[in-house]
Design an enzyme around this catalytic site. Structure first.
Site, PDB file in Angstrom:
ATOM      1  N   ASP A 108      -1.202   0.029   6.065  1.00 62.68           N
ATOM      2  CA  ASP A 108      -1.387   0.789   7.311  1.00 62.68           C
ATOM      3  C   ASP A 108      -2.805   0.694   7.843  1.00 62.68           C
ATOM      4  OD1 ASP A 108      -2.352   2.418   5.136  1.00 62.68           O
ATOM      5  OD2 ASP A 108      -2.383   4.118   6.526  1.00 62.68           O
ATOM      6  N   ASP A 159       0.874  -1.156   0.000  1.00 62.32           N
ATOM      7  CA  ASP A 159       0.000   0.000   0.000  1.00 62.32           C
ATOM      8  C   ASP A 159       0.929   1.229   0.000  1.00 62.32           C
ATOM      9  OD1 ASP A 159      -2.489   1.466   0.397  1.00 62.32           O
ATOM     10  OD2 ASP A 159      -1.717   1.879   2.397  1.00 62.32           O
ATOM     11  N   ASP A 189      -0.161   5.104   0.546  1.00 65.39           N
ATOM     12  CA  ASP A 189      -0.462   6.214   1.454  1.00 65.39           C
ATOM     13  C   ASP A 189      -0.421   5.721   2.905  1.00 65.39           C
ATOM     14  OD1 ASP A 189      -1.123   8.719   2.268  1.00 65.39           O
ATOM     15  OD2 ASP A 189      -3.097   8.762   1.321  1.00 65.39           O
TER      16      ASP A 189
HETATM   17 MG   LIG Z   1      -2.796   3.361   3.219  1.00 63.11          MG
END
Ligand SMILES: [Mg+2]
Length: 271
Positions: A211, A12, A14
């Site tokens: 995240d 991922d 961001d």
């Molecule tokens: Mg993310």
């Protein structure tokens, strides 16, 4: 704890590699250390086309990835719709990247769309909502959502803000029609399956680094991937793990800590 070293990475971006337009501490070094490992960047964000994602990574200071190494929920949506109906007609509500991705395999048609596609990003207004719900209710179009995120962190009008995610933007269509959408992005399996197919690996051979417990980790764990949660984005250090969600194999404060944890389990894996 997983026992075999992964052979490919799915990342991922961001909250893992960058916030807004700045690299997260240690992320550039981390990516250098996995340069020779098969890897792919996966995002629920349908706003940018892969070329723009590659531009952004390069501008921030990462090595520019090949376009096949970037997979967005917009591309996955286009792939899915083409698999359901070759030459499909669509009505899309969302950013330019979504319209572009869908136009590669389908054709826009606000009168007879087979699919009403609602994506994250600007585009929703009274007219587009009205057009979309009439296509669903009166013409039998299927409702499709690019990604289920409730909200996302992004730069908006120059300041760091919380913006409505794909799940929030499709909500007015759900309320207006009573129809549940087909959802494409994480934690649904399609995006991961396309990533594995591009990398030529099985789920067990992949390590997903993300995240968000509810999307990145939940979806990857459901497929049997190894998972690493880095607490540099949505999920803060010290925050208690949501009881309903599968725990990641690695729960670390940063990518640097992930390298150290790997060094104990699989010495030399990171070069
Ligand atoms: Mg993310």
């Amino acid at each position: 704890m997983a026992i075999t070293p992964p052979s490919a990475l799915i990342l991922d971006m961001d909250g893992v590699l960058y916030h807004g337009d700045s690299a997260i501490d240690g992320a550039i070094d981390f990516m250098r250390s996995v340069e020779n490992r098969p890897h792919l960047f996966l995002t629920n964000n349908p706003i940018k086309i892969p070329e723009q994602v590659a531009d952004k990574l390069e501008q921030i200071g990462f090595r520019r990835p090949a376009l096949e190494q970037v997979l967005t929920s917009a591309e996955a949506t286009a792939h899915y719709l083409a698999s359901k109906k070759s030459g499909f007609l669509f009505f899309a509500v969302g950013a330019e990247g979504l319209h572009q991705a869908l136009s590669e395999t389908g054709r826009p048609d606000a009168e007879d769309a087979d699919f009403v596609v609602v994506g994250e990003g600007p585009g929703l207004d009274f007219d587009s909502l009205t057009c979309g719900i009439n296509l669903v209710l009166k013409k039998g179009a299927k409702l499709v959502s690019t990604n289920p995120d409730n909200n996302v962190d992004a730069t908006h009008n120059g300041s760091h803000s919380v913006l409505p995610g794909g799940g929030a933007l499709v909500a007015p269509f759900i309320v207006s029609t009573g129809v549940q959408p087909i959802t494409i992005g994480k934690p649904q399996p399609l995006l991961y399956e396309m990533a594995m197919s591009r990398l030529g690996v099985t789920a067990e051979e992949c390590l997903m680094i993300g995240d968000r417990p509810d999307t990145d980790i939940a979806g990857a764990a459901a497929l049997g991937m190894q998972t690493a949660l880095v607490r540099t984005g949505r999920f803060a250090p010290g925050e208690d793990w949501p009881a309903a969600l599968p725990r990641p194999d690695w729960d670390v404060s940063s990518l640097g800590d992930l390298v150290q944890a790997f060094e104990r389990s699989f010495p030399g894996w990171f070069s």
